[in-house]
Design a protein around this motif. Structure first.
Motif, short mmCIF file in Angstrom:
data_model
loop_
_atom_site.label_atom_id
_atom_site.label_comp_id
_atom_site.label_asym_id
_atom_site.label_seq_id
_atom_site.Cartn_x
_atom_site.Cartn_y
_atom_site.Cartn_z
N THR A 1 -2.44 -4.13 3.52
CA THR A 1 -3.36 -5.04 4.19
C THR A 1 -2.73 -5.70 5.41
O THR A 1 -3.36 -5.80 6.47
CB THR A 1 -3.84 -6.13 3.21
N GLU A 2 -1.48 -6.14 5.27
CA GLU A 2 -0.85 -6.91 6.35
C GLU A 2 -0.26 -6.04 7.45
O GLU A 2 -0.38 -6.37 8.64
CB GLU A 2 0.24 -7.80 5.77
N TYR A 3 0.36 -4.93 7.08
CA TYR A 3 1.13 -4.17 8.06
C TYR A 3 0.51 -2.83 8.47
O TYR A 3 0.80 -2.32 9.55
CB TYR A 3 2.54 -3.90 7.52
N ILE A 4 -0.31 -2.27 7.61
CA ILE A 4 -0.79 -0.90 7.86
C ILE A 4 -2.25 -0.87 8.29
O ILE A 4 -2.61 -0.15 9.22
CB ILE A 4 -0.58 -0.03 6.60
N GLN A 5 -3.09 -1.65 7.61
CA GLN A 5 -4.51 -1.62 7.91
C GLN A 5 -4.86 -1.87 9.38
O GLN A 5 -5.71 -1.17 9.94
CB GLN A 5 -5.27 -2.63 7.04
N ALA B 32 -7.00 0.82 11.32
CA ALA B 32 -8.32 0.44 11.85
C ALA B 32 -8.38 0.68 13.35
O ALA B 32 -9.42 1.06 13.89
CB ALA B 32 -8.61 -1.02 11.54
N GLY B 33 -7.25 0.49 14.03
CA GLY B 33 -7.20 0.74 15.46
C GLY B 33 -7.46 2.19 15.80
O GLY B 33 -7.91 2.52 16.91
N ASP B 34 -7.19 3.07 14.86
CA ASP B 34 -7.46 4.49 15.05
C ASP B 34 -8.81 4.91 14.48
O ASP B 34 -9.12 6.10 14.41
CB ASP B 34 -6.36 5.34 14.38
N GLN C 258 -6.68 2.95 1.53
CA GLN C 258 -6.57 2.04 0.40
C GLN C 258 -5.82 2.70 -0.75
O GLN C 258 -5.83 3.92 -0.90
CB GLN C 258 -7.95 1.58 -0.09
N LEU C 259 -5.14 1.85 -1.52
CA LEU C 259 -4.39 2.33 -2.66
C LEU C 259 -5.34 2.70 -3.79
O LEU C 259 -6.21 1.92 -4.16
CB LEU C 259 -3.41 1.26 -3.14
N ILE C 260 -5.17 3.89 -4.33
CA ILE C 260 -5.94 4.32 -5.49
C ILE C 260 -5.17 4.04 -6.77
O ILE C 260 -5.69 3.46 -7.72
CB ILE C 260 -6.29 5.82 -5.39
N GLU C 261 -3.90 4.45 -6.79
CA GLU C 261 -3.08 4.20 -7.98
C GLU C 261 -1.61 4.36 -7.63
O GLU C 261 -1.25 4.92 -6.61
CB GLU C 261 -3.45 5.15 -9.11
N PHE C 262 -0.77 3.82 -8.49
CA PHE C 262 0.67 4.00 -8.36
C PHE C 262 1.21 4.56 -9.67
O PHE C 262 0.98 3.99 -10.74
CB PHE C 262 1.36 2.67 -8.05
N GLU C 263 1.88 5.70 -9.56
CA GLU C 263 2.44 6.35 -10.74
C GLU C 263 3.88 5.88 -10.92
O GLU C 263 4.76 6.19 -10.10
CB GLU C 263 2.40 7.87 -10.59
N GLU C 264 4.09 5.13 -11.98
CA GLU C 264 5.41 4.53 -12.23
C GLU C 264 6.49 5.60 -12.43
O GLU C 264 7.61 5.46 -11.94
CB GLU C 264 5.35 3.62 -13.46
N ASP C 265 6.15 6.66 -13.17
CA ASP C 265 7.19 7.64 -13.52
C ASP C 265 7.69 8.41 -12.31
O ASP C 265 8.87 8.74 -12.21
CB ASP C 265 6.68 8.61 -14.60
N THR C 266 6.81 8.73 -11.36
CA THR C 266 7.22 9.46 -10.16
C THR C 266 7.41 8.55 -8.96
O THR C 266 7.79 9.02 -7.88
CB THR C 266 6.18 10.54 -9.80
N LYS C 267 7.13 7.25 -9.16
CA LYS C 267 7.22 6.26 -8.07
C LYS C 267 6.39 6.70 -6.86
O LYS C 267 6.81 6.60 -5.71
CB LYS C 267 8.68 6.03 -7.67
N THR C 268 5.18 7.20 -7.15
CA THR C 268 4.30 7.72 -6.10
C THR C 268 3.07 6.85 -5.94
O THR C 268 2.35 6.57 -6.91
CB THR C 268 3.85 9.17 -6.45
#
Length: 292
Positions: free
Chosen positions: A224-228, A232-234, A239-249
């Motif tokens: 939200t702070e650094y990427i959006q 948006a300028g492009d 948006q984040l859908i999910e974070f997989e803890e085991d693969t750190k993805t």
């Protein structure tokens, strides 16, 4: 570009400067002693000592001069002035008082997507249509699908991103769409209805959550702070859908100009992934898009 031509009148001291569009359905007559607050054009022309009156109606500006000069000496200069004010939209100021829409066109990293940026907030959120059937309570998208080369419509904040079909050429279409959108906005036609329900991507149905883990919240905050803002300028959204803890993805959903963009993989890896690794060391190692 010259959009004005000169026409004579029965009065030899009055000349008409005819424009290629209607200026007003009413009439405005201004003399030397009248405050010309309704017309920057009249303000400028009335400063000439030989001009006694300016009359604006229909599609022309009529200028009355004194006997001190001949039209041959000043007509071309006045024509240039009228033409410039016509281009600038300052012949009459009533529209400016209403803060009219301005609209300019931007290329995006995705060659299939063009971004149309306005000076006003269009929609406080995201409205997206993937085809002509996805236009419920989204009247702007429905109107745009009259053009058979429009494939997708994406509206957020103050811009509209339009995806074209592969065989279409922006060089032939961008100006047509700009004129259409400007007229649509200036008429005050509805952009997104109050009952609009955001289009739910299939990936959202499968993955998106109502509650996020602490790590996922950190990722969302960084996005939200650094990427959006840059995305948006492009003309897109991420948006984040999910974070997989085991693969750190971290798995992301790309929207607007980002969806299907050839450079999206580079952006994900060199931009977003690098930033998350730097700001969340040891927690995030990979970033992937659930939709290319």
């Amino acid at each position: 570009m010259m959009r004005v031509y000169i026409d004579t009148t029965p009065n030899p001291n009055i000349l008409k400067f005819v424009c290629d569009e209607t200026l007003t359905t009413g009439a405005l007559e201004l003399g030397k002693d009248d405050p010309a607050t309704d017309s920057l054009l009249a303000q400028e022309i009335l400063q000439f000592p030989f001009v006694s009156k300016v009359y604006i109606t229909a599609n022309f500006v009529a200028v009355q001069k004194t006997d001190a000069v001949e039209w041959e000496m000043v007509a071309d200069e006045l024509k240039q002035i009228v033409n410039q004010h016509l281009i600038d939209g300052t012949i009459l100021m009533s529209a400016q008082e209403e803060d009219p829409f301005t609209l300019y066109v931007e290329m995006t990293p995705n060659p299939a997507v063009m971004k149309f940026v306005t000076n006003k907030l269009l929609y406080n959120g995201i409205a997206e249509s993937k085809n002509a059937e996805d236009t419920a309570h989204f009247p702007l998208a429905k109107a745009l699908y009259q053009f058979d080369y429009v494939k997708e419509v994406f509206v957020s904040e103050n811009y509209i991103s339009i995806t074209k079909i592969e065989t279409a050429d922006w060089n032939e279409l961008a100006l047509e769409l700009r004129y259409f959108l400007l007229e649509y906005l200036q008429k005050g036609d509805e952009i997104v209805g109050s009952e609009y329900v955001p289009l739910q991507n299939p990936f959202e149905k499968e993955f998106i959550k109502k509650e996020y883990t602490d790590v996922e919240m950190q990722i969302k905050d960084i996005i939200t702070e650094y990427i959006q803002p840059a995305v948006a300028g492009d003309g897109g959204n991420i948006q984040l859908i999910e974070f997989e803890e085991d693969t750190k993805t971290a798995r992301m959903l790309l929207q607007g100009a980002c969806s299907g963009c050839p450079s999206s993989t580079i952006t994900l890896k060199n931009g977003i992934e690098s930033m998350l690794k730097q700001m969340m060391p040891g927690k995030v190692e990979n970033v992937e898009a659930v939709n290319g």
